[in-house]
Design a protein around this motif. Structure first.
Motif, PDB file in Angstrom:
ATOM      1  N   LEU A  82       0.816  -1.207   0.000  1.00 48.77           N
ATOM      2  CA  LEU A  82       0.000   0.000   0.000  1.00 48.77           C
ATOM      3  C   LEU A  82       0.850   1.258   0.000  1.00 48.77           C
ATOM      4  CD1 LEU A  82      -2.954   1.055   0.231  1.00 48.77           C
ATOM      5  CD2 LEU A  82      -2.593   1.117   2.706  1.00 48.77           C
ATOM      6  N   MET A  83       2.042   1.200   0.614  1.00 49.84           N
ATOM      7  CA  MET A  83       2.850   2.404   0.717  1.00 49.84           C
ATOM      8  C   MET A  83       3.322   2.925  -0.632  1.00 49.84           C
ATOM      9  SD  MET A  83       6.282   0.825   2.414  1.00 49.84           S
ATOM     10  CE  MET A  83       6.980  -0.722   1.831  1.00 49.84           C
ATOM     11  N   GLN A  84       3.244   2.090  -1.698  1.00 48.80           N
ATOM     12  CA  GLN A  84       3.610   2.573  -3.018  1.00 48.80           C
ATOM     13  C   GLN A  84       2.661   3.655  -3.530  1.00 48.80           C
ATOM     14  OE1 GLN A  84       4.344  -1.562  -4.771  1.00 48.80           O
ATOM     15  NE2 GLN A  84       5.771  -0.291  -5.902  1.00 48.80           N
ATOM     16  N   SER A  85       1.489   3.779  -2.901  1.00 53.96           N
ATOM     17  CA  SER A  85       0.564   4.853  -3.280  1.00 53.96           C
ATOM     18  C   SER A  85       1.125   6.227  -2.959  1.00 53.96           C
ATOM     19  CB  SER A  85      -0.776   4.665  -2.567  1.00 53.96           C
ATOM     20  OG  SER A  85      -1.388   3.440  -2.933  1.00 53.96           O
ATOM     21  N   ALA A  86       2.215   6.272  -2.177  1.00 53.05           N
ATOM     22  CA  ALA A  86       2.852   7.553  -1.858  1.00 53.05           C
ATOM     23  C   ALA A  86       3.755   8.040  -2.980  1.00 53.05           C
ATOM     24  CB  ALA A  86       3.666   7.425  -0.568  1.00 53.05           C
ATOM     25  N   GLN A  87       4.051   7.198  -3.980  1.00 55.12           N
ATOM     26  CA  GLN A  87       4.949   7.587  -5.068  1.00 55.12           C
ATOM     27  C   GLN A  87       4.189   8.424  -6.093  1.00 55.12           C
ATOM     28  OE1 GLN A  87       6.885   3.213  -4.724  1.00 55.12           O
ATOM     29  NE2 GLN A  87       7.352   4.266  -6.626  1.00 55.12           N
TER      30      GLN A  87
END
Length: 309
Positions: A104-109
């Motif tokens: 989910l943290m890839q949504s910060a890219q």
């Protein structure tokens, strides 16, 4: 819909080439069933044009070693990606299918970067995997939604002959998200059971905020438990600045060495510039680097023409 991309790139192995990359066709549809119910489907098909039979894919083995064979699918120029079907109504949305699961943290890219070897391959922001999934997402209430899901990888009893042979891994997921005005955020807790023997936990979150003159993002992921002994957290920071048809942005990810995944710990960055020729066509230029234990530390770049349809 979909996208076609062609560009010039230098990969982390030092090779340079002009190539057709990251292109896919999206097939989707929705049927109104009446009474507030809707059924929908989505299929992603990656396309690579005419490719030679020597195109390879890696295979895992029960012993943990890897080998590779000629990929018949890629040699044919077409191979499947995500495929899901959903039923939605006042109760929320139920979805089943096959997905390439990413953290989910890839949504910060936010930079809009395009590189041959991204953060997923570096193990910094979550490797792409093949999972069966079933999930439920609640209706939005004042911008909030909650969800539950199960991700299950195929083991060697069910994998196709030319597919990945691996122990079955199950992830039970609880998630929550918020989207209202300039703020978008999400959190996921994953209880992981690898091969019915080793257990672990993954906690992942991200947040993005639109300041008007720029949009910023922050991601965080931490693994723990027997499957991830002493593993350090991953942190992602990102920003993009729009200037009319032109935008510039940067993504950065870092995880300190240590723990069960030390071989893929390290850091990476990507700096990207995008120029919109129209609403559907843009020129992209990206430079970046991955470095750390077990990672090739050479710089890489890609310049390409992207067309969405």
């Amino acid at each position: 819909g979909g996208t076609y991309n062609f560009g010039f790139q230098k990969a982390d192995n030092g090779a340079t080439k002009a190539d057709f990359f990251d292109a896919k066709i999206n097939l989707s549809g929705t049927e109104d069933l009446g009474g507030g119910l809707k059924a929908s489907f989505l299929t992603d098909i990656q396309v690579g044009g005419r490719q030679d039979i020597t195109t390879r894919q890696e295979l895992g083995t029960a012993s943990g070693q890897t080998t590779s064979v000629a990929s018949q699918a890629k040699a044919g120029g077409v191979w499947g990606r995500n495929a899901t079907i959903s039923l939605a109504g006042g109760f929320g949305t139920v979805t089943g299918g096959r997905v390439e699961s990413t953290n989910l943290m890839q949504s910060a890219q936010l930079a809009g970067a395009s590189l041959n070897d991204g953060f997923d391959k570096g193990g910094l922001a979550g490797a792409v995997s093949n999972y069966n999934t079933v999930s439920y997402t609640s209706p939005a209430f004042n911008g909030f939604t909650v969800g539950v899901a199960q991700l299950k990888s195929l083991n060697d009893k069910f994998a196709p002959a030319a597919g990945v042979v691996n122990a079955e891994t199950t992830s039970n997921v609880l998630s929550a998200s918020y989207a209202n005005g300039p703020l978008v955020a999400g959190f996921a807790h994953k209880a992981v059971d690898a091969a019915n023997t080793t257990k672990g936990k993954k906690n992942e979150l991200f947040a993005t905020y639109d300041l008007g003159v720029a949009k910023v993002g922050l991601g965080y992921g931490k693994n723990s438990g027997a499957a991830y002994v002493n593993e350090k957290a991953t942190v992602i920071a990102s920003a993009v600045v729009p200037m009319g048809a032109f935008s510039v942005g940067a993504d950065y990810a870092v995880r300190a060495a240590g723990g069960a995944s030390a071989a893929v710990d390290g850091k990476g960055y990507a700096v990207a510039a995008n120029y919109m020729l129209s609403k559907r066509t843009k020129i992209n230029a990206t430079v970046g680097k991955l470095e750390g234990t077990g990672l090739v530390g050479e710089s890489q770049y890609r310049v390409g023409l992207f067309h969405n349809f």
